[in-house]
Design an enzyme around this catalytic site. Structure first.
Site, mmCIF file in Angstrom:
data_model
loop_
_atom_site.group_PDB
_atom_site.id
_atom_site.type_symbol
_atom_site.label_atom_id
_atom_site.label_comp_id
_atom_site.label_asym_id
_atom_site.label_seq_id
_atom_site.Cartn_x
_atom_site.Cartn_y
_atom_site.Cartn_z
ATOM 1 N N SER A 187 0.843 -1.181 0.000
ATOM 2 C CA SER A 187 0.000 0.000 0.000
ATOM 3 C C SER A 187 0.883 1.237 0.000
ATOM 4 O O SER A 187 2.019 1.190 0.463
ATOM 5 C CB SER A 187 -0.880 -0.026 1.257
ATOM 6 N N ARG A 217 -19.836 -4.263 -46.997
ATOM 7 C CA ARG A 217 -18.921 -3.672 -46.009
ATOM 8 C C ARG A 217 -19.729 -2.716 -45.145
ATOM 9 O O ARG A 217 -20.502 -1.909 -45.667
ATOM 10 C CB ARG A 217 -17.752 -2.910 -46.667
#
Lengths: 444, 444, 444, 444
Positions: free
Chosen positions: A271, A310
């Site tokens: 931490s 497409r």
């Protein structure tokens, strides 16, 4: 403009390198050079052009930022890339420039380039999966006889073995890997269809070129799949399932590592504020992946219904999703390997946590045992009363039951002694453990 | 390791710069320096330390890749960053190193840094929204009287005006912007809670430090929100809603731009294969955003239920999601502004497409008009028969109806003439258009 | 064909009733009857027709299954419903049948009916929210001074109060509720646009009819919003955020209720197999909602970009999503109210869990305290050494530190005594708790 | 409390029946009765108990609403169901009540019941898939030579055949079906693990009972999979992929059916307001499924990481998701079969739409053809100039090109004639079509 921090918990160095600009450009380059080579072999373009294209492509210093900017105008990075390549070739040999991108469409470059990146990513993820498979197998074997609480809805249920629990993790992860591996096989397919998927511009040599190009790139040949995105979709879904299987195990470890449970611990990280902290950092990275992965899957699936030959939208949304899914799953695999290879298991604490239930974890076992003598319904009612007594007095459940005269009168002493002994409570644990290991993917 | 190409259709240069490594490190640096300054002002740490921290932070050349790598061990980039900063300060002044990251926890750095990035991104997206608002308003006014087909389920319905259609786009986009703007206000909140959110390590000066720090960074002060991610969640949701509102309009334009419809066209982009192509490229980029944005929203929401005082997983999944959501929505805004500013409208084609329906777009209007004379039920039946005749013979619907003796006998001639005249068919179009413009956000 | 079991953990009796067939048909009926009444008041249709339509609509026994079946042919249940209604009216009064569904389109019925259902659902969810608000407020006040471990990444961090923890839950839940409440206000809007949104078929009386109809149904009037789904989208997103805020708290409770933690317990449910089981059943129902809710949000958002004047797909996907989101969030509220109203808190266990850390939860506090005398860097290093010693020897951290001669020499005794006393470690806990309660929605 | 309308576009009658209350209760009943039978065969419980359990279970009138209500207290409908069943048995034969739910846990009932429902749903969806496969195959063959525009980004690209387009739909749908079919095989697995997955309460007869029970129910036997949800996850993902493949084709049809395109039309549905409307209603229902399906997939995947031996949340979220996914995909299959079986194709309109491009759809073909004689770069530049001329003058592209003297001088006449002839422009269309049909699933 490096960009590693925003994604730092969602990728690894190796996978970030697969999808960075150099790698993307290299993949587009490989497609174009191999296409020229294939076309030349098929007799469609002159041999000499290949040399010029290859040389110019290798030397061209592509400005990724400029391509990225230009891509927004044509909705594809292929157009600015091909233009840059053609310009570079033209500078070397005017005529050869004609043969750049021979018969191909922008999507052919885009799709094949992505497939090449997926091919590059595969051994990276596979290596982490091998580590995981090996470590889990060893862990399960070592703890074949380690007794612990089974927990349902986060509450003590009955006893199990840690070996069985680990074998369950492994079996699910290996099933997920086999699905992913199969999807990876399916997805490594060349894209070459030309403008609208008929390969018309490739002329009579179309089939020969496709074969040569697929061989050159180490990809499977197949009909063009411009708006058939199901293979990629199945691949992304398999990545999501794999990340989820890892996260199931990582979540269990994070829960077991709670100070109040203390049954297992990964090496963990610290931490910035608290000197004593030891966090399930690697499991946390896996769980972060599991938070994102399902949404990458649905993002891809939402884009699958693509218009005509497409798409306008669905296709153009794919790259970040596919790259994100591979990196997220790969990040999870890397972190989970890290977590599991360094896992410390506290067998004493596992035993202590069983003891702390005052025998309540043996309640079902007690019902089953004494039920054979006094009937299941009676046994259930009697044990329920005993559970209340244990809760109010703190006496162990087995002792409370053994003190009930009606039960003691009907159940033989050796059975009464066994109602809170783990041996009887493990059922098929070891047989199932071996089934799970045998059924899952063998080490190769 | 630049990385612009994978995301090139999902961000802009300006927004990519907001979330790149330099910017992220700068935001963490700003937090740490401002924290030192605030702590010094509140009397918690010596003034001299601020100078050293500021100087060392400014000069420290942070290796983003190294921080990214180390971040995976502690599940946060803050720890390696703070360590690097502390080392840099220590090299300058040993004692001042003590005062780096004063009373803060890693999440304080991470969250405040992200909030600072969101603050930086805001004017970029706002500027594009202003362009959109202005362009749509002008377009709607210009086409207040331009008649076109309304289309439902992709089929001709009745007539509308293009001005009304555009006003509808604008009203929805502006409502979405107002929601986003409000969410942006809510999210610009300092995070400073210390290890578990009590600010215990900040001591008696906690409140003063919070006030100073918020002022220094231009953020709102509020109680720590370590595991309360609702403000960020509402913000990401608002980004998703904004992208969706843009996509509704972009989708309409892409449909109107089909060669077979031809009623509107953005400037568009070309093709790598086909010389004649003019694609709805900008709309395509917007639609790509709409494919991804909802999933970024759900990814964030899935991570909101975070454990206790700091999560293991949900939190660590957030950065790519938040950064992705801002860039995706911003990319859509940029592209939509591009599309709408250059939009060409073909009024003649709009008229021709109405004509091509042979009057079928006036069928409802005909029912309503003649229904007043022969009853609605009779009118509906009569028009349905006429529609069949138009379909089989190719005669215009109005003419077919006018030839039906029973109708002609009961409906006055001037009404009969009007059954296929646009004027009557527009209903409240103009009034609604003005309502929509008035109700949406005024230009400022 | 009742259907309650599949969804039984995702709805409540009251909310299931809001969205069942009777209620849906009733909402469509109310729209059609109120439309006739409004049209008559505006002079568009004869007064007599209203009576016939009202009577026929009330008596018509609609076959929901038949409507559902027919709906698939026209992609909307409105068409078969309106047809059934018109037939019923025609049976009573031929002419009045003409005036059914006056000037409206199918989407007008569909959308307004859904809005009417949302209006009905509101007080049901609001009542549960009131229960939650009240219970959390009381709980926080009662435990203003109850000390417990703060936990980050599922590990002990520093101490906090349970009152602060609960206030954090409340503040987030109330912020989420305020957003939802505002979204509920925005969404209660009449839909009436006719075929393509111009209200052309309503003729000159359009505006009057809209005003009358909105008043009649208790909804706001606004321009038609056929393909502008942002208000519904914002509403569904707010439901998702509300469910997530509840789940954060429910998840914490489920973790606190683990036998090994034992700090809090809901009344809970049992097991079909194990007599001793006491499960966090209500929290589980809340957490199940949090699993589904984000995906209902993204499902709605994905459907927002709807084509032209009525969509083909996005629109038709909405009903199950909106109904699911309301029921899921409402189910979570009901279950969370149940959990929180019956919550038992074990203060002694909270204290015992702190003690069990051997003082490690005070490590940061110790650094801060002694750092004022020996420098923060020295203090951090010293405490880190002490933490190692505590881990290896089992001695309490405070005692280990107090035995270090260099520290004892420099830190005054009363400070040394306080390094592991909770009082000093709570920082601003109580002030923040009060801020959170004050900032959140007051009881009314 | 019937509930068909909210979901009417998301399910079919047949599939709604699979997941209605009667069917759910019947599946739970089948599990419990078969379990008793298997236990008796294995000698674990008396034969006589089976008869009583079977009889009582068959006669018990289960109150689904009451079970649904009670389910919220224990977070599972299994507990109230088993209690109701046990009560019913007890009323018949006190002792037999003991043998109800022998050795099982609530999740064993829940999971096996759902698997039985999935088994019931399979032939329903399969039958629709067969219809689709057959219809698409026939359609593709019929239109092997039907020339139409290929369209990219919604703009005319080059020509293709409708037969090829349909073959592409079929190939993707059939691949998706094969994946789904395989996932369906994998998911039909018995769940029987007892309290924590060791089958301890089943005693020495565990393995025999599992074998008997699996055989009885027609399911595969496997180790318990209480928190290993990957098979169900893969199944739900496969449903999502199948729905998406259908939606790709349905979206194309809806676009082709636009009045302005007019190349194909499903039978379609009407409007409540407009007599002339013919909507792509079936395709719309398919597209609605595609809007929801991806989110059902991600909802399931999000719930996969389940805690320890039974989850608190993820598990309890599954039923509506799985049932929703099957019904959504099945609804799409039913609607798509409807659309495709009635599809009308307008070959003349396809030809007319090509003609309307003034030959621009042949631009790439022209480049390729004349490029062979004048060099590709020159050809591209020349055709680009010609495209401009066609756009400004309206002359056909082929004519413009043939009039360019430099080109005419170098390109042989027969080649010049072919630059805008479809024959040359179809490339491999027919070969690819046959590959796609051959590669996809053969009719059986």
């Amino acid at each position: 403009m490096t960009s590693r921090l925003i994604d730092c918990l969602s990728t690894t160095d190796a996978l970030a390198a697969v999808f960075d600009d150099r790698s993307v450009i290299d993949a587009m380059r490989r497609f174009e050079v191999a296409l020229a080579r294939a076309a030349a072999r098929a007799g469609a373009i002159p041999e000499g052009a290949v040399r010029h294209i290859d040389a110019a492509a290798a030397q061209a210093t592509c400005d990724a930022a400029a391509i990225a900017r230009a891509a927004r105008l044509s909705a594809t990075p292929a157009i600015p890339y091909v233009k840059a390549l053609r310009d570079a070739v033209r500078a070397v040999d005017e005529e050869s420039a004609s043969f750049v991108h021979w018969g191909a469409t922008s999507q052919d470059v885009i799709d094949t380039a992505m497939v090449l990146l997926l091919k590059r990513a595969r051994p990276i993820v596979a290596a982490d999966h091998e580590r995981i498979d090996r470590a889990l197998r060893t862990l399960s074997d070592r703890h074949a006889g380690t007794i612990m609480l089974g927990r349902t809805l986060l509450q003590p249920a009955t006893i199990i073995t840690f070996g069985l629990k680990v074998a369950g993790w492994l079996a699910a992860i290996d099933r997920a890997w086999r699905r992913l591996d199969a999807a990876w096989n399916e997805v490594l397919v060349l894209q070459l269809g030309g403008a609208a998927g008929t390969r018309a511009a490739l002329g009579a040599e179309a089939r020969a070129i496709v074969g040569e190009l697929a061989g050159e790139l180490g990809l499977a040949a197949a009909p063009p799949w411009h708006t058939d995105r199901d293979r990629l979709g199945a691949f992304v879904a398999a990545l999501g399932l794999y990340a989820a299987a890892l996260a199931k195990a990582a979540g269990d470890i994070a829960l077991l590592m709670q100070a109040e449970v203390g049954e297992a611990a990964e090496r963990g990280g610290g931490s910035s504020a608290m000197p004593q902290k030891r966090n399930p950092s690697s499991c946390t990275v896996v769980l972060a992946a599991a938070t994102r992965a399902p949404h990458l899957v649905s993002a891809f699936l939402s884009g699958i219904p693509q218009e005509h030959e497409r798409a306008a939208g669905g296709l153009q949304a794919e790259w970040p999703t596919v790259a994100g899914a591979v990196q997220t799953a790969g990040s999870a695999a890397d972190a989970f390997a890290q977590a599991i290879e360094g896992l410390a298991v506290d067998e004493a604490r596992m035993r202590a946590n069983i003891d702390a239930t005052l025998g309540l974890a043996f309640a079902e076992q007690a019902v089953v045992t004494i039920g054979r003598y006094i009937g299941m319904e009676n046994a259930r009612a009697a044990v329920e009363r005993a559970v209340q007594q244990t809760r109010s007095t703190g006496r162990r459940l087995g002792d409370v039951i053994r003190d009930v005269p009606e039960i003691a009168a009907q159940v033989p002493d050796h059975e009464m002694a066994g109602i809170d002994q783990p041996v009887a409570g493990l059922g098929e644990a070891e047989a199932l453990r071996q089934d799970l290991l045998a059924g899952s993917r063998p080490r190769t």
